[in-house]
Scaffold this active site. Structure first.
Site, PDB file in Angstrom:
ATOM      1  N   THR A   1       4.518   2.531   5.445  1.00  0.00           N
ATOM      2  CA  THR A   1       3.118   2.092   5.557  1.00  0.00           C
ATOM      3  C   THR A   1       2.391   3.013   6.528  1.00  0.00           C
ATOM      4  OG1 THR A   1       1.637   0.400   6.474  1.00  0.00           O
ATOM      5  CG2 THR A   1       3.909   0.309   7.215  1.00  0.00           C
ATOM      6  N   ILE A   2       1.148   3.344   6.210  1.00  0.00           N
ATOM      7  CA  ILE A   2       0.409   4.230   7.120  1.00  0.00           C
ATOM      8  C   ILE A   2       0.014   3.506   8.406  1.00  0.00           C
ATOM      9  CG2 ILE A   2      -0.514   5.669   5.252  1.00  0.00           C
ATOM     10  CD1 ILE A   2      -3.303   4.337   5.905  1.00  0.00           C
ATOM     11  N   ASP A   3       0.100   2.172   8.411  1.00  0.00           N
ATOM     12  CA  ASP A   3      -0.429   1.392   9.541  1.00  0.00           C
ATOM     13  C   ASP A   3       0.414   1.479  10.822  1.00  0.00           C
ATOM     14  OD1 ASP A   3      -2.370   0.640   7.812  1.00  0.00           O
ATOM     15  OD2 ASP A   3      -1.960  -1.504   7.887  1.00  0.00           O
TER      16      ASP A   3
ATOM     17  N   ASP B   1       2.654  -0.594  11.763  1.00  0.00           N
ATOM     18  CA  ASP B   1       2.551  -1.934  12.351  1.00  0.00           C
ATOM     19  C   ASP B   1       3.868  -2.714  12.320  1.00  0.00           C
ATOM     20  OD1 ASP B   1       2.604  -2.187   9.622  1.00  0.00           O
ATOM     21  OD2 ASP B   1       0.960  -3.619   9.492  1.00  0.00           O
TER      22      ASP B   1
ATOM     23  N   ARG C   1       0.849  -4.989  -5.007  1.00  0.00           N
ATOM     24  CA  ARG C   1       0.975  -6.139  -4.112  1.00  0.00           C
ATOM     25  C   ARG C   1       1.191  -7.326  -5.044  1.00  0.00           C
ATOM     26  NH1 ARG C   1      -0.541  -4.213   0.913  1.00  0.00           N
ATOM     27  NH2 ARG C   1      -2.172  -2.636   0.941  1.00  0.00           N
TER      28      ARG C   1
ATOM     29  N   GLY D   1       0.846  -1.204   0.000  1.00  0.00           N
ATOM     30  CA  GLY D   1       0.000   0.000   0.000  1.00  0.00           C
ATOM     31  C   GLY D   1       0.875   1.245   0.000  1.00  0.00           C
TER      32      GLY D   1
ATOM     33  N   ARG E   1      -5.402  -2.923   9.636  1.00  0.00           N
ATOM     34  CA  ARG E   1      -5.970  -4.282   9.640  1.00  0.00           C
ATOM     35  C   ARG E   1      -5.662  -5.041  10.910  1.00  0.00           C
ATOM     36  NH1 ARG E   1      -3.393  -5.765   3.999  1.00  0.00           N
ATOM     37  NH2 ARG E   1      -1.834  -4.490   4.992  1.00  0.00           N
TER      38      ARG E   1
ATOM     39  N   ASP F   1       5.292  -4.798   6.030  1.00  0.00           N
ATOM     40  CA  ASP F   1       5.781  -6.135   6.382  1.00  0.00           C
ATOM     41  C   ASP F   1       5.788  -7.116   5.196  1.00  0.00           C
ATOM     42  OD1 ASP F   1       3.014  -6.216   6.400  1.00  0.00           O
ATOM     43  OD2 ASP F   1       2.861  -7.558   8.119  1.00  0.00           O
TER      44      ASP F   1
ATOM     45  N   GLU G   1     -10.254  -0.713  11.265  1.00  0.00           N
ATOM     46  CA  GLU G   1     -10.923  -1.686  10.379  1.00  0.00           C
ATOM     47  C   GLU G   1     -10.709  -3.128  10.836  1.00  0.00           C
ATOM     48  OE1 GLU G   1      -9.342  -1.911   6.352  1.00  0.00           O
ATOM     49  OE2 GLU G   1      -7.341  -1.466   7.070  1.00  0.00           O
TER      50      GLU G   1
HETATM   51  O1  F6P Z   1      -1.305  -1.537   4.661  1.00  0.00           O
HETATM   52  C1  F6P Z   1      -1.844  -0.302   4.455  1.00  0.00           C
HETATM   53  C2  F6P Z   1      -3.323  -0.405   4.214  1.00  0.00           C
HETATM   54  O2  F6P Z   1      -3.786   0.892   3.888  1.00  0.00           O
HETATM   55  C3  F6P Z   1      -4.163  -1.006   5.317  1.00  0.00           C
HETATM   56  O3  F6P Z   1      -4.444  -0.117   6.355  1.00  0.00           O
HETATM   57  C4  F6P Z   1      -5.384  -1.448   4.557  1.00  0.00           C
HETATM   58  O4  F6P Z   1      -6.053  -2.454   5.241  1.00  0.00           O
HETATM   59  C5  F6P Z   1      -4.804  -1.932   3.281  1.00  0.00           C
HETATM   60  O5  F6P Z   1      -3.601  -1.225   3.099  1.00  0.00           O
HETATM   61  C6  F6P Z   1      -5.668  -1.783   2.070  1.00  0.00           C
HETATM   62  O6  F6P Z   1      -4.997  -2.352   1.000  1.00  0.00           O
HETATM   63  P1  F6P Z   1      -5.371  -2.252  -0.513  1.00  0.00           P
HETATM   64  O7  F6P Z   1      -4.731  -1.019  -1.059  1.00  0.00           O
HETATM   65  O8  F6P Z   1      -4.767  -3.466  -1.125  1.00  0.00           O
HETATM   66  O9  F6P Z   1      -6.853  -2.206  -0.601  1.00  0.00           O
END
Ligand code: F6P
Length: 322
Positions: free
Chosen positions: A125-127, A129, A72, A11, A171, A103, A222
């Site tokens: 990553t914005i998470d 994590d 991805r 992401g 997530r 990760d 989420e």
């Molecule tokens: O890992 C970053 C993130 O924005 C998560 O917070 C989110 O669940 C996910 O990516 C969404 O991914 P995608 O862009 O594949 O929908």
């Protein structure tokens, strides 16, 4: 090392461009040739590799997203494709990689490292994590975006005397929710790290109502084990107050990076290049108590992100009805 590559993966996160800029310019400054690999591991497998110049990364520091694009890659989860990726790098003469991502991207990097390619992981990553680093690139910008949304939602929720559930990203990690609630205020915070029962959530909302709060704000990550629309319906039934849900989604991933994210991106990417220049083993680069730190890439992947229970408790105290 003379030739290195840089890619962004997973992401996107605001500040990735600042990291690409630092990787390219620090590499060139050290006399290395730097290649940009498009669309993460997918682009690597398809040989989408371009030579980067000093000016290639001009005017991108302030831009969200990633000029290299991202993806991805499910192919890269298979060993035969990792092998293929290593061969492509060899064909281009690329001796080491800077991988900017989360990760999943680091796992891809670690697989590549096993094929003999030194990989430096820059946390994007914005998470937030990744356990080995205090912060990841993009987190601060995303929190500030959410803060803006909370401010707007608070206005309209008060006017209509409603409950509003704001479902933020994250997530497996509640950090976006946690930091947004601490700095933006909310009656209830729901994160994957803490179990809740519906009665307790309703009780907090009712307590707020009883003390005259015009609105109830609930910030939910989420990854929390409840559906936000279902929660809204239950809240309406149990509290008698109208409830709405807001899911900002990808709005949280865009926008111009904050100073904090630009700085983090610049110093971690610069360190990644320095390590490649010094022919280091594969490492993850991060920040710990304000200092740039490095850790063996595989080991870094094993460090569990620590949830700040103390901050969680504090946000619950501060958001209480009187
Ligand atoms: O890992 C970053 C993130 O924005 C998560 O917070 C989110 O669940 C996910 O990516 C969404 O991914 P995608 O862009 O594949 O929908």
């Amino acid at each position: 090392m003379k030739k290195i590559g840089v890619l962004t993966s997973g992401g996107d996160a605001p500040g990735m461009n600042a990291a690409v800029r630092a990787a390219v310019r620090c590499g060139i400054d050290r006399g290395m040739e730097v290649f940009g690999i498009k669309r993460g591991f997918e682009g690597l497998l398809d040989g989408e590799i371009v030579s980067m110049q000093w000016h290639s990364v001009g005017d991108i520091l302030q831009r969200g997203g990633t000029i290299l694009r991202t993806a991805r890659s499910s192919r890269f989860m298979e060993d035969k494709w990792v092998e293929h990726g290593a061969k492509i790098l060899e064909a281009f003469g690329i001796e080491g990689l800077v991988i900017i991502g989360g990760d999943g991207s680091f796992r891809g990097g670690a697989a590549l490292a096993k094929k003999g390619v030194p990989v430096m992981g820059v946390p994007g990553t914005i998470d937030n994590d990744l356990g080995y680093t205090d912060y990841t690139i993009g987190f601060d910008t995303a929190v500030n975006t959410i803060l803006g949304l909370i401010t707007n939602i608070r206005d309209t929720s008060s006017s209509h005397e409603r409950s509003t559930i704001i479902e933020v990203m994250g997530r497996r990690c509640g950090d976006l929710a946690l930091h947004s609630v601490l700095s933006g205020g909310a009656d209830v915070i729901l994160v994957p790290e803490v179990k809740h029962d519906i009665n307790e959530i309703c009780r907090r909302v009712l307590e707020g109502q009883a003390t005259g709060k015009a609105h109830s704000l609930i910030v939910m990550a989420e990854g929390f084990d409840m559906d936000s629309s279902e929660l809204a319906r239950t809240l309406e039934e149990m509290t008698g107050r109208e409830a709405r849900t807001v899911v900002p989604g990808y709005i949280q991933r865009g926008g111009s990076p904050t100073e904090k994210d630009r700085l983090l991106a610049s110093v971690t990417a610069a360190k990644a290049v320095e390590l490649l220049f010094d022919d280091s083993d594969s490492k993850a680069i991060g920040i710990y108590r304000g200092e740039v730190v490095t850790m063996d890439l595989e080991k870094a992947l094993q460090v569990k992100a620590e949830f700040r229970r103390d901050l969680y408790e504090l946000s619950n105290v501060l958001g209480k009805g009187k």
